[in-house]
Design a protein around this motif. Structure first.
Motif, PDB file in Angstrom:
ATOM      1  N   GLY A  69      34.684  38.510  40.155  1.00 24.37           N
ATOM      2  CA  GLY A  69      33.872  39.686  40.377  1.00 24.37           C
ATOM      3  C   GLY A  69      32.397  39.555  40.036  1.00 24.37           C
ATOM      4  O   GLY A  69      31.600  40.408  40.426  1.00 24.37           O
ATOM      5  N   ASP A  70      32.023  38.505  39.313  1.00 27.64           N
ATOM      6  CA  ASP A  70      30.604  38.312  38.984  1.00 27.64           C
ATOM      7  C   ASP A  70      30.316  36.813  38.880  1.00 27.64           C
ATOM      8  O   ASP A  70      29.715  36.344  37.914  1.00 27.64           O
ATOM      9  CB  ASP A  70      30.253  39.017  37.677  1.00 27.64           C
ATOM     10  CG  ASP A  70      28.749  39.149  37.457  1.00 27.64           C
ATOM     11  OD1 ASP A  70      27.983  38.995  38.437  1.00 27.64           O
ATOM     12  OD2 ASP A  70      28.330  39.389  36.306  1.00 27.64           O
ATOM     13  N   ASP A  95      32.764  35.125  31.116  1.00 24.86           N
ATOM     14  CA  ASP A  95      32.458  36.526  31.398  1.00 24.86           C
ATOM     15  C   ASP A  95      33.358  37.132  32.465  1.00 24.86           C
ATOM     16  O   ASP A  95      33.009  37.206  33.642  1.00 24.86           O
ATOM     17  CB  ASP A  95      30.991  36.706  31.786  1.00 24.86           C
ATOM     18  CG  ASP A  95      30.558  38.166  31.684  1.00 24.86           C
ATOM     19  OD1 ASP A  95      31.437  39.029  31.481  1.00 24.86           O
ATOM     20  OD2 ASP A  95      29.358  38.445  31.800  1.00 24.86           O
ATOM     21  N   PHE A  96      34.500  37.623  32.018  1.00 20.84           N
ATOM     22  CA  PHE A  96      35.472  38.250  32.916  1.00 20.84           C
ATOM     23  C   PHE A  96      35.459  39.775  32.791  1.00 20.84           C
ATOM     24  O   PHE A  96      36.428  40.442  33.150  1.00 20.84           O
ATOM     25  CB  PHE A  96      36.877  37.692  32.630  1.00 20.84           C
ATOM     26  CG  PHE A  96      37.033  36.267  33.053  1.00 20.84           C
ATOM     27  CD1 PHE A  96      37.577  35.941  34.283  1.00 20.84           C
ATOM     28  CD2 PHE A  96      36.612  35.233  32.229  1.00 20.84           C
ATOM     29  CE1 PHE A  96      37.699  34.620  34.685  1.00 20.84           C
ATOM     30  CE2 PHE A  96      36.733  33.905  32.618  1.00 20.84           C
ATOM     31  CZ  PHE A  96      37.282  33.596  33.852  1.00 20.84           C
ATOM     32  N   ASP A  97      34.357  40.321  32.308  1.00 18.95           N
ATOM     33  CA  ASP A  97      34.279  41.772  32.130  1.00 18.95           C
ATOM     34  C   ASP A  97      34.388  42.525  33.437  1.00 18.95           C
ATOM     35  O   ASP A  97      34.824  43.681  33.462  1.00 18.95           O
ATOM     36  CB  ASP A  97      32.963  42.158  31.439  1.00 18.95           C
ATOM     37  CG  ASP A  97      32.911  41.711  29.994  1.00 18.95           C
ATOM     38  OD1 ASP A  97      33.970  41.319  29.451  1.00 18.95           O
ATOM     39  OD2 ASP A  97      31.813  41.735  29.408  1.00 18.95           O
ATOM     40  N   ASP A  98      33.962  41.918  34.533  1.00 18.60           N
ATOM     41  CA  ASP A  98      33.972  42.590  35.833  1.00 18.60           C
ATOM     42  C   ASP A  98      35.123  42.130  36.722  1.00 18.60           C
ATOM     43  O   ASP A  98      35.156  42.450  37.917  1.00 18.60           O
ATOM     44  CB  ASP A  98      32.635  42.365  36.546  1.00 18.60           C
ATOM     45  CG  ASP A  98      31.461  42.885  35.736  1.00 18.60           C
ATOM     46  OD1 ASP A  98      31.597  43.963  35.131  1.00 18.60           O
ATOM     47  OD2 ASP A  98      30.428  42.194  35.676  1.00 18.60           O
ATOM     48  N   ALA A 109      30.628  46.596  39.013  1.00 14.86           N
ATOM     49  CA  ALA A 109      29.423  45.872  38.604  1.00 14.86           C
ATOM     50  C   ALA A 109      29.389  44.520  39.301  1.00 14.86           C
ATOM     51  O   ALA A 109      30.326  44.121  39.983  1.00 14.86           O
ATOM     52  CB  ALA A 109      29.392  45.704  37.089  1.00 14.86           C
ATOM     53  N   GLY A 110      28.296  43.818  39.108  1.00 13.68           N
ATOM     54  CA  GLY A 110      28.126  42.511  39.716  1.00 13.68           C
ATOM     55  C   GLY A 110      26.646  42.237  39.909  1.00 13.68           C
ATOM     56  O   GLY A 110      25.799  43.018  39.483  1.00 13.68           O
ATOM     57  N   ASP A 111      26.341  41.118  40.537  1.00 15.71           N
ATOM     58  CA  ASP A 111      24.957  40.725  40.771  1.00 15.71           C
ATOM     59  C   ASP A 111      24.705  40.715  42.273  1.00 15.71           C
ATOM     60  O   ASP A 111      25.367  39.991  43.021  1.00 15.71           O
ATOM     61  CB  ASP A 111      24.710  39.336  40.183  1.00 15.71           C
ATOM     62  CG  ASP A 111      23.243  38.963  40.137  1.00 15.71           C
ATOM     63  OD1 ASP A 111      22.562  39.148  41.157  1.00 15.71           O
ATOM     64  OD2 ASP A 111      22.778  38.474  39.094  1.00 15.71           O
TER      65      ASP A 111
END
Length: 404
Positions: free
Chosen positions: A147-148, A171-174, A188-190
């Protein structure tokens, strides 16, 4: 949260900061002799018993929190640190709420990274891309979307006892289960590495819903990272667009570095396709890297032993939205289908797993603080707008690549 506090049994050992952390605050912490990275989420907030607000407002906030908890716990259940093949993934070891606030914990690791992977020789680059591809394949094999996926969430490292650099995914928060992303206002994401369907979802396009956000979202980002690691730049796209995905959604071809080998150019072009069903899988990506020569730049190129012709995916392609499908994503006019990768990956090399402990990306860098590109994105979206390197041009004085 402040230094000296005990949160969920973790002693906060440093002053909290939000440097590079997005919508969170983080600090290093200790527990039972171990060193940890403790992240405090700034949202959502659980409504407190007897707290203010109407009953309806509390109900809506609680529903948001239930979805937030369910997503994080589902990913943690699927991605366990001791799972086979998870050695190059930095995963959460704890997730909890204290009062109205949510926290996530990972083990603390060294977050140093190689800043310019494109200076490595082709064999080194092939191994590096394989380790990243193997991690993505592992995620997708259990139905999880990172996801990110972007360079800031990949640590490029070389251990003293090894000959090659490897990629460690953080970073697996998203992250979310494929087809079950957060809502349009919560996701979320970039934007710079987001896939075309992700951008349309964020922007509220009726032709895209959560079911359309599959593992192919990561494949698009992996293709951009591959181009960046090989050449030092993202594929070029028009100045009027905020990201490669915006250009692709508008039918604008991306410009790929002419120094790329023909098989690699076709591979990256296929990974950047507008339609998710036209992109190769992580398995096919790995198969394409069997010959390290595909990572070499410049002329002359030996004819690769790899035939890059993707199977016809038109039968399982999702229905086109009103915008229609892009006529092409690259000025490349090479004959044949864009890219194709044999599905047999039996000769894939060992991705050199490193089971070391981890820390999320908030420990390192964050997205540039720039105003978002004009788009009908929801006002509450947590999408990180990143307009750096818009034109995708190669630097005028690139760092020299080492000869193999």
């Amino acid at each position: 949260m402040k230094r000296g506090d005990v949160v969920g049994g973790y002693l906060v050992a440093t002053d909290p900061t939000n440097a590079g952390g997005g919508k969170c605050v983080w600090a290093f912490a200790e527990k039972d002799g171990g060193q940890y990275f403790l992240k405090r989420f700034l949202e959502p907030k659980r409504p407190r018993e007897g707290g203010g607000g109407s009953a309806e407002s509390r109900r809506i906030r609680m529903e948001t929190c239930r979805h937030f908890e369910a997503r994080h716990r589902a990913v943690m259940e699927l991605l366990r640190p001791d799972a086979p093949g998870a050695g190059n993934l930095v995963l959460a070891t704890d997730f909890f709420h204290q009062g109205s606030t949510y926290y996530k914990v990972t083990e603390r690791i060294d977050t140093s990274t190689l800043d310019h992977p494109h200076t490595l020789d082709p064999h080194q680059l092939a191994v590096l891309l394989k380790t990243l591809g193997a991690s993505v394949r592992m995620l997708h094999g259990i139905g999880v979307v990172h996801g990110d996926l972007k360079p800031a969430n990949v640590l490029v490292r070389k251990r003293a006892e090894t000959a090659f650099h490897t990629a460690k995914l953080i970073d697996f928060d998203d992250a979310y289960v494929a087809g079950e992303p957060p809502g349009r206002e919560e996701i979320a994401g970039d934007s710079l590495y987001g896939a075309p369907e992700w951008r349309r979802y964020v922007q509220g396009a009726a032709s895209v819903d959560g079911a359309d956000l599959t593992t192919a979202v990561d494949v698009f980002a992996l293709g951009l990272i591959t181009h960046l690691w090989l050449t030092g730049e993202l594929p070029g796209y028009g100045e009027r667009f905020g990201s490669p995905a915006d250009a692709v959604n508008s039918g604008e071809p991306l410009a790929y570095d002419p120094r790329l080998s023909t098989p690699m150019r076709r591979l990256v072009k296929a990974m950047a396709a507008r339609e998710p069903g036209d992109r190769p899988s992580a398995e096919e990506f790995l198969a394409a890297l069997r010959d390290p020569g595909v990572c070499a730049l410049g002329e002359p190129h030996r004819e690769s032993r790899l035939r890059v012709n993707l199977p016809d995916r038109s039968s399982d392609r999702p229905a086109e939205g009103p915008a229609g499908r892009s006529a092409g994503n690259s000025p490349d006019t090479s004959a044949g289908s864009p890219a194709g990768l044999p599905r047999d990956a039996s000769s894939d090399p060992d991705p050199d797993p490193d089971p070391g402990p981890g820390a999320p990306a908030a420990d390192r860098t964050g997205p540039p603080s720039v105003p978002p590109a004009p788009a009908p994105a929801p006002t509450r979206s947590r999408v990180r707008i990143n307009l750096g390197g818009r034109a995708g041009r190669r630097p005028t004085t690139p760092e020299p690549r080492k000869d193999p």
